[in-house]
Design a protein around this motif. Structure first.
Motif, short mmCIF file in Angstrom:
data_model
loop_
_atom_site.label_atom_id
_atom_site.label_comp_id
_atom_site.label_asym_id
_atom_site.label_seq_id
_atom_site.Cartn_x
_atom_site.Cartn_y
_atom_site.Cartn_z
N GLY A 1 -1.65 5.59 -2.55
CA GLY A 1 -1.67 5.73 -1.06
C GLY A 1 -3.12 6.35 -0.90
N ASN A 2 -4.15 5.88 -1.72
CA ASN A 2 -5.41 6.52 -1.36
C ASN A 2 -6.31 4.82 -0.80
OD1 ASN A 2 -7.92 7.01 -1.90
ND2 ASN A 2 -7.43 8.01 -3.45
N LEU A 3 -7.31 6.09 0.30
CA LEU A 3 -7.49 4.71 1.19
C LEU A 3 -8.74 4.10 0.27
CD1 LEU A 3 -6.64 5.81 4.77
CD2 LEU A 3 -6.24 3.95 3.72
N PHE B 1 0.63 -1.06 -0.03
CA PHE B 1 -0.19 -0.26 -0.02
C PHE B 1 0.89 1.42 0.09
CE2 PHE B 1 -2.13 3.03 1.95
CZ PHE B 1 -3.20 3.83 1.59
N GLY B 2 0.73 2.36 -1.17
CA GLY B 2 1.51 3.10 -1.11
C GLY B 2 2.57 3.51 -1.87
N ILE C 1 -1.77 -0.04 6.69
CA ILE C 1 -2.56 0.51 6.51
C ILE C 1 -3.31 1.50 7.35
CG2 ILE C 1 -5.08 0.69 5.04
CD1 ILE C 1 -3.40 -1.21 3.91
N PRO C 2 -3.11 2.92 7.11
CA PRO C 2 -2.84 3.69 8.30
C PRO C 2 -4.81 3.55 8.82
CG PRO C 2 -2.33 4.96 5.62
CD PRO C 2 -3.03 3.28 5.29
N GLY D 1 -9.94 3.52 5.85
CA GLY D 1 -8.61 2.59 6.84
C GLY D 1 -9.08 1.69 7.97
N LEU D 2 -10.19 2.32 8.49
CA LEU D 2 -10.42 1.77 9.84
C LEU D 2 -11.49 0.54 9.21
CD1 LEU D 2 -10.51 2.52 12.61
CD2 LEU D 2 -12.95 3.17 12.54
N ALA D 3 -12.50 0.83 8.35
CA ALA D 3 -12.82 -0.61 8.11
C ALA D 3 -11.61 -1.30 6.57
CB ALA D 3 -13.37 0.06 6.36
#
Ligand code: TXA
Ligand code: MG
Length: 314
Positions: A266-268, A251-252, A296-297, A302-304
């Protein structure tokens, strides 16, 4: 009848007839594909559980096409009405006290005194509900414990001919399931992180949104068991140095040699849209015995993503 059908007007009408006849129709939403049945047809709803291999205590989301109809099924307070105005159609699901006592709805509600409702933001989903003329009960269109499908092909791979009709509306834009917000309590509780973020909800409500404690033995949301999403391969998360036998999902920026990257920029949101398809692909790849994912931030959607991959990891 079974198989994949292009989601044109004719096939959507046929899909509505299939639902009315007690059949199952898989259909696209903005989040993931759903496996739909008439909410009032308990046999059809039972066949959802059967086809999915899903534990019967797990309630299903009722999908409506007209936001204003929420009150017909649920005791919507001012918070629910405000959020529905702001975010519907969209990836936000409410758990509310049930008002429709019709016993036919018991199975959809898994015997609970709550009902779970959402209005999806997808023309095919809305047209199908209108064609059927009833709310559509729909969990994600996959076998229980496997990854939610974001394409018609993924639905077919998971459920095959056990679905009467799969309406193909292309890949889902959001890629993770809807946010589930419990409004049966005085304090709003986030049961599942998803397409609408906690930050968006807090800003709209102007009050804190609590997170369910995630205890897998006593889940507030029965489906939120820790092993809900499970690839067959061993899967590590928060990995910065993958082993040789691990297929690495990056990621990123800065991962030029990684075989897969959820979002090189890096687009969530992009990462969320790619997540399940990439995990499915990585799980099938014959060259690696295991899989691993970069950190993952933990913000926004990103929480999901972290919620899903934590459940999938072992
Ligand atoms: O994006 C989505 O929400 C997709 C699309 C098809 O709309 N649907 C979906 O449904 O993800 P499903 O059944 O795979 O996940 C719904 C989750 C389950 O974990 C279930 O336990 C929880 O919502 N749930 C449903 N009704 C509930 C209730 N009354 N109380 C607590 N949790 C509930
Ligand atoms: Mg599901």
């Amino acid at each position: 009848m079974s198989g994949i059908f292009k989601a044109d007007r004719y096939n959507i009408e046929r899909g509505g007839a299939v639902i009315n006849g007690g059949g199952l129709v898989a259909f696209p939403t903005e989040t993931v594909y759903g496996l739909g049945a008439n909410v009032y047809d308990r046999h059809a709803v039972a066949s959802i559980f059967e086809v999915k291999g899903r534990p019967s205590f797990n309630p299903l989301i009722s999908h409506i096409s007209i936001p204003e109809m929420l009150g017909d099924y649920a005791a919507a307070d001012s918070r629910a009405e405000f959020l529905a105005k702001k975010f519907w159609p969209g990836p936000l699901t409410f758990v509310l006290p049930r008002v429709d006592d019709e016993p036919a709805l018991d199975l959809v509600c898994a015997g609970l005194s709550t009902i779970t409702v959402r209005c999806p933001d997808h023309p095919v989903a809305l047209a199908l509900i209108n064609a059927a003329g009833v709310p559509i009960a729909a969990p994600s269109a996959n076998r229980s414990q496997s990854i939610s499908p974001t394409t018609a092909e993924a639905v077919f791979e998971s459920l095959g001919d056990s679905v009467d009709m799969i309406l193909d509306g292309g890949p889902c834009a959001v890629g993770v399931e809807s946010t589930i917000l419990d409004l049966t309590t005085t304090k709003p509780v986030l049961l599942r992180a998803g397409g609408i973020t906690r930050e968006q909800l807090e800003e709209a409500l102007n009050e804190p949104v609590y997170i369910s404690d995630g205890n897998p033995d006593k889940p507030t949301s029965p489906g939120q068991l820790l092993k809900h999403y499970a690839p067959s391969k061993k899967f590590r998360i928060n990995v910065t140095e993958p082993a040789e036998d691990e297929l690495f999902i990056a990621f990123g920026a800065g991962y030029d040699n990684a075989p897969m990257n959820l979002s090189p920029t890096g687009n969530l949101r992009e990462a969320a849209a790619n997540l399940f398809a990439f995990m499915r692909e990585a799980d099938k790849n014959p060259h690696y015995a295991k899989m691993a994912m970069a950190p993952i931030p933990n913000e926004g959607v990103g929480l999901a993503i972290n919620d899903r991959i934590r459940r999938a990891s072992r």
